[in-house]
Design an enzyme around this catalytic site. Structure first.
Site, short mmCIF file in Angstrom:
data_model
loop_
_atom_site.label_atom_id
_atom_site.label_comp_id
_atom_site.label_asym_id
_atom_site.label_seq_id
_atom_site.Cartn_x
_atom_site.Cartn_y
_atom_site.Cartn_z
N LYS A 52 0.81 -1.28 0.00
CA LYS A 52 0.09 -0.07 -0.02
C LYS A 52 0.77 1.25 0.22
O LYS A 52 2.07 1.30 0.29
CB LYS A 52 -0.89 0.05 1.14
N TYR A 104 16.82 29.37 9.62
CA TYR A 104 15.67 30.20 9.78
C TYR A 104 15.40 30.23 11.36
O TYR A 104 15.38 29.11 11.74
CB TYR A 104 14.46 29.55 8.97
C1 LIG Z 1 -0.83 -1.56 6.76
C2 LIG Z 1 -1.20 -2.94 7.12
C3 LIG Z 1 -0.47 -3.98 7.32
C4 LIG Z 1 1.03 -3.83 7.74
O1 LIG Z 1 1.41 -3.27 8.71
P1 LIG Z 1 2.92 -3.04 9.06
O2 LIG Z 1 2.98 -2.55 10.36
O3 LIG Z 1 3.39 -2.16 8.11
O4 LIG Z 1 3.58 -4.33 9.05
C5 LIG Z 1 -0.90 -5.24 7.85
N1 LIG Z 1 -2.38 -5.16 7.95
C6 LIG Z 1 -3.11 -4.37 7.44
C7 LIG Z 1 -4.78 -4.73 7.42
C8 LIG Z 1 -2.51 -2.84 7.06
O5 LIG Z 1 -3.23 -2.21 6.90
#
Ligand SMILES: *Cc1c(COP(=O)(O)O)cnc(C)c1O
Length: 365
Positions: A35, A256
């Site tokens: 994702k 800054y």
């Molecule tokens: C993003 C996600 C994961 C992976 O999580 P990590 O902490 O990056 O391993 C697993 N399951 C679901 C449903 C997610 O949305």
């Protein structure tokens, strides 16, 4: 000459980290979570390193299309399921498996016309209290799905809120067991933290684990454990160069807001990297950085295009010297992304995902 900032995706590290996650969950199949454009790496760029996974899981239908366009014929799972009824047509066309977390999604399935029944992952809210059916409503949702000709196989999933911390998974695991007891179907529970910390128990491990962050070489429970502790390697390097070296007299400030002032004369370097590249603006003075592979620290406020660093430990540094913001230096020295994130009050996830479009990226073995 282009601006010297550059990101590198390390294919071998992705492959290695995936193997580590397989070893952490023996016997389970592994979803590579891609994702958010493979946590900022780019789905197309990460694919070669992750093609040994048993499936790809993501949220966005356009990203699912991109995985199919790469020639992937295996499983793809939509972790949040479909967002509107017509998404189901794409699921049929691309053979996507999808999570079902709410009644509307079952209603939409019930009116969907398809020749090919779908595989769905019915999601239980075991205590995260975000998505999923409440435990007392889980079995009726299961029965509804079971009665639909549009559905063939039902798998069972949940997501842990505290797998990385002291609260652990115990309470949610008990809820899951009770709600799913006796129901047929494959199980999927573990993200990276749960797979690394809790998957010694085969029942917790289930049939599919869902590691994201660990595959990208960041520790899910930093600073309790760092990436090296889990045998993970950085899969993304953000590197640039010094574009200027200056003397800062005692009492003078840089950047800054003049929030850093030299107590004694010092040499400082200006790095071609700023928040418009994805470096966190809230990283304070003292955030670690490598110059020519030597560890030093940032000074003052991060600007849009520049960061200032302390050259005291690197007297030989000059304009053109290599700067590693995170990842692997040419010398082989590593600056874990988790250390930079921690200094900035955030997590490796956010830094990876925020890599800016203006940064050129290449892929290396
Ligand atoms: C993003 C996600 C994961 C992976 O999580 P990590 O902490 O990056 O391993 C697993 N399951 C679901 C449903 C997610 O949305």
């Amino acid at each position: 000459m282009p601006r010297p900032i550059h990101a590198t995706i390390h294919t071998g590290a992705l492959r290695h980290n995936l193997a580590q996650m397989r070893a952490a969950a023996p016997g389970a199949r592994v979803w590579a979570i891609v994702k958010a454009n493979a946590y900022g790496h780019g789905i197309e760029r990460a694919f070669e390193g992750l093609r040994g996974a048993d499936g790809f899981a993501l949220l966005d239908l356009a990203e699912a299309q991109r995985v199919r366009d790469l020639g992937w014929r295996g499983p793809i799972l939509l972790l949040e399921g479909v967002f509107e009824p017509r998404d189901l047509e794409l699921c049929s066309r691309l053979n996507l498996w999808h999570a079902v977390h709410g009644d509307e999604q079952i209603d939409w399935l019930a009116t969907h016309k398809t020749h090919q029944p779908h595989r769905v992952f019915l999601k239980l809210n075991s205590g995260m209290n975000r998505l999923g059916f409440a435990p007392e409503r889980f079995r009726s949702a299961y029965a509804r799905l079971q009665a639909l000709p549009q559905v063939d196989e039902i798998s069972l999933m949940t997501h842990f809120s505290d797998a990385d911390g002291p609260k652990g998974i115990g309470a949610q695991w008990a809820v899951f067991q009770r709600a799913t007891d006796g129901l047929a179907g494959e199980r999927s529970l573990c993200n990276s933290a749960a797979a690394l910390r809790h998957a010694q128990d085969a029942a917790v491990r289930g049939d599919w684990v869902r590691p994201g962050i660990a595959v990208y070489g960041s520790s899910p429970d930093f600073p309790e454990h760092d990436a090296a502790h889990w045998g993970l390697q950085p899969s993304m390097t953000l590197a640039s160069k010094l574009i200027a070296v200056n003397a800062l007299p005692a009492g003078a400030s840089t950047g800054y807001g003049s929030i850093f002032t030299a107590e004694a004369p010092m040499r400082i370097g200006v790095v071609a990297c700023g928040y418009a590249d994805g470096y966190p603006r809230h990283a304070p003075t003292g955030t670690p950085v490598l110059v020519d592979g030597v560890r030093t620290r940032t000074l003052g406020r991060v600007s849009m295009d520049m960061i200032v660093v302390d050259l005291t430990p690197v007297p030989q540094a000059a304009p053109g010297s290599e700067v590693t913001l995170w990842g692997r230096a040419g010398s082989g020295a590593v600056l874990p992304i988790d250390e930079v994130a921690h200094a900035a009050g955030t997590v490796g996830y956010e830094l990876m995902c925020a890599l800016a479009p203006r940064v050129p990226v290449s892929v290396e073995e």
